[in-house]
Write a protein that holds these residues in place. Structure first.
Motif, mmCIF file in Angstrom:
data_model
loop_
_atom_site.group_PDB
_atom_site.id
_atom_site.type_symbol
_atom_site.label_atom_id
_atom_site.label_comp_id
_atom_site.label_asym_id
_atom_site.label_seq_id
_atom_site.Cartn_x
_atom_site.Cartn_y
_atom_site.Cartn_z
ATOM 1 N N VAL A 31 6.515 0.074 -8.766
ATOM 2 C CA VAL A 31 6.195 -1.078 -7.937
ATOM 3 C C VAL A 31 5.168 -0.657 -6.897
ATOM 4 O O VAL A 31 5.081 0.516 -6.523
ATOM 5 N N TYR A 32 4.417 -1.633 -6.470
ATOM 6 C CA TYR A 32 3.354 -1.399 -5.510
ATOM 7 C C TYR A 32 3.556 -2.330 -4.309
ATOM 8 O O TYR A 32 4.119 -3.415 -4.437
ATOM 9 N N LEU A 33 3.081 -1.882 -3.184
ATOM 10 C CA LEU A 33 3.071 -2.729 -1.996
ATOM 11 C C LEU A 33 1.668 -2.681 -1.415
ATOM 12 O O LEU A 33 1.259 -1.673 -0.823
ATOM 13 N N GLN A 34 0.928 -3.751 -1.639
ATOM 14 C CA GLN A 34 -0.411 -3.850 -1.065
ATOM 15 C C GLN A 34 -0.273 -4.412 0.337
ATOM 16 O O GLN A 34 0.259 -5.514 0.513
ATOM 17 N N MET A 35 -0.748 -3.657 1.308
ATOM 18 C CA MET A 35 -0.626 -4.061 2.704
ATOM 19 C C MET A 35 -2.021 -4.257 3.283
ATOM 20 O O MET A 35 -2.823 -3.315 3.313
ATOM 21 N N ASN A 36 -2.300 -5.466 3.703
ATOM 22 C CA ASN A 36 -3.607 -5.796 4.259
ATOM 23 C C ASN A 36 -3.490 -6.178 5.725
ATOM 24 O O ASN A 36 -2.425 -6.542 6.205
ATOM 25 N N ASP A 37 -4.626 -6.108 6.402
ATOM 26 C CA ASP A 37 -4.687 -6.509 7.811
ATOM 27 C C ASP A 37 -3.561 -5.848 8.610
ATOM 28 O O ASP A 37 -2.812 -6.513 9.339
ATOM 29 N N LEU A 38 -3.456 -4.550 8.451
ATOM 30 C CA LEU A 38 -2.370 -3.828 9.082
ATOM 31 C C LEU A 38 -2.475 -3.857 10.601
ATOM 32 O O LEU A 38 -3.584 -3.879 11.170
ATOM 33 N N GLU A 39 -1.310 -3.855 11.226
ATOM 34 C CA GLU A 39 -1.208 -3.905 12.675
ATOM 35 C C GLU A 39 -0.444 -2.669 13.164
ATOM 36 O O GLU A 39 0.342 -2.088 12.410
ATOM 37 N N PRO A 40 -0.662 -2.264 14.411
ATOM 38 C CA PRO A 40 0.095 -1.106 14.927
ATOM 39 C C PRO A 40 1.604 -1.283 14.772
ATOM 40 O O PRO A 40 2.331 -0.301 14.575
ATOM 41 N N GLU A 41 2.071 -2.536 14.819
ATOM 42 C CA GLU A 41 3.502 -2.805 14.672
ATOM 43 C C GLU A 41 4.011 -2.513 13.263
ATOM 44 O O GLU A 41 5.214 -2.502 13.019
ATOM 45 N N ASP A 42 3.110 -2.310 12.322
ATOM 46 C CA ASP A 42 3.511 -1.964 10.957
ATOM 47 C C ASP A 42 3.787 -0.473 10.808
ATOM 48 O O ASP A 42 4.220 -0.025 9.738
ATOM 49 N N THR A 43 3.530 0.286 11.848
ATOM 50 C CA THR A 43 3.786 1.719 11.802
ATOM 51 C C THR A 43 5.263 1.988 11.583
ATOM 52 O O THR A 43 6.106 1.497 12.343
ATOM 53 N N ALA A 44 5.580 2.730 10.532
ATOM 54 C CA ALA A 44 6.974 3.012 10.175
ATOM 55 C C ALA A 44 7.002 3.944 8.981
ATOM 56 O O ALA A 44 5.979 4.186 8.330
ATOM 57 N N MET A 45 8.201 4.441 8.684
ATOM 58 C CA MET A 45 8.434 5.099 7.412
ATOM 59 C C MET A 45 8.792 4.014 6.418
ATOM 60 O O MET A 45 9.679 3.186 6.692
ATOM 61 N N TYR A 46 8.106 3.988 5.305
ATOM 62 C CA TYR A 46 8.343 2.984 4.280
ATOM 63 C C TYR A 46 9.130 3.607 3.127
ATOM 64 O O TYR A 46 8.730 4.641 2.586
ATOM 65 N N PHE A 47 10.226 2.945 2.770
ATOM 66 C CA PHE A 47 11.117 3.440 1.739
ATOM 67 C C PHE A 47 11.128 2.493 0.546
ATOM 68 O O PHE A 47 11.130 1.274 0.711
#
Length: 124
Positions: free
Chosen positions: A79-95
């Protein structure tokens, strides 16, 4: 046993994009639900997106709709997660998470198998 391996994390500036990947290995039949979760320091793990691999139904956290897109490959093991227009609030460990349930949710306790995570850092 199912082993999940995430990749694609990194550091980007606000407004940038990243595409995360998660591949499942081992006893993967049937893995019906695969999802992405994230956890920032000091915060609870939250559901980002999930996909029903057999039928391709997708589920998103309301706050992320329109910026994140989950998809899968034809073999239904990546599976893929395309993340666009990222914001500082998106900073995290992604599992990455997976489960054999026939219905998918964004609740962490409904997933049995977990990857080790990939770090996403978005700078202002």
């Amino acid at each position: 046993q199912v082993r999940l391996v995430e990749s694609g994390g990194g550091s980007v500036q606000a407004g940038g994009s990243l595409n995360l990947s998660c591949s499942a290995y081992g006893d993967t039949w049937p893995i019906n639900c695969m999802g992405w979760f994230r956890q920032a320091p000091g915060k609870e793990r939250e559901g980002v997106a999930a996909i029903y691999t057999a039928g391709s139904s997708t589920y998103y956290a309301d706050s992320l709709k329109g910026r994140f897109t989950i998809s899968r490959d034809a073999a239904m093991t990546t599976v893929y997660l395309q993340m666009n227009d990222l914001e500082p609030e998106d900073t995290a460990m992604y599992f990455c998470a997976a489960d054999r349930r026939t219905y998918c949710t964004l609740l962490a306790d409904t997933y049995k198998h977990w990857g080790h995570g990939t770090q996403v850092t978005v700078s202002a």
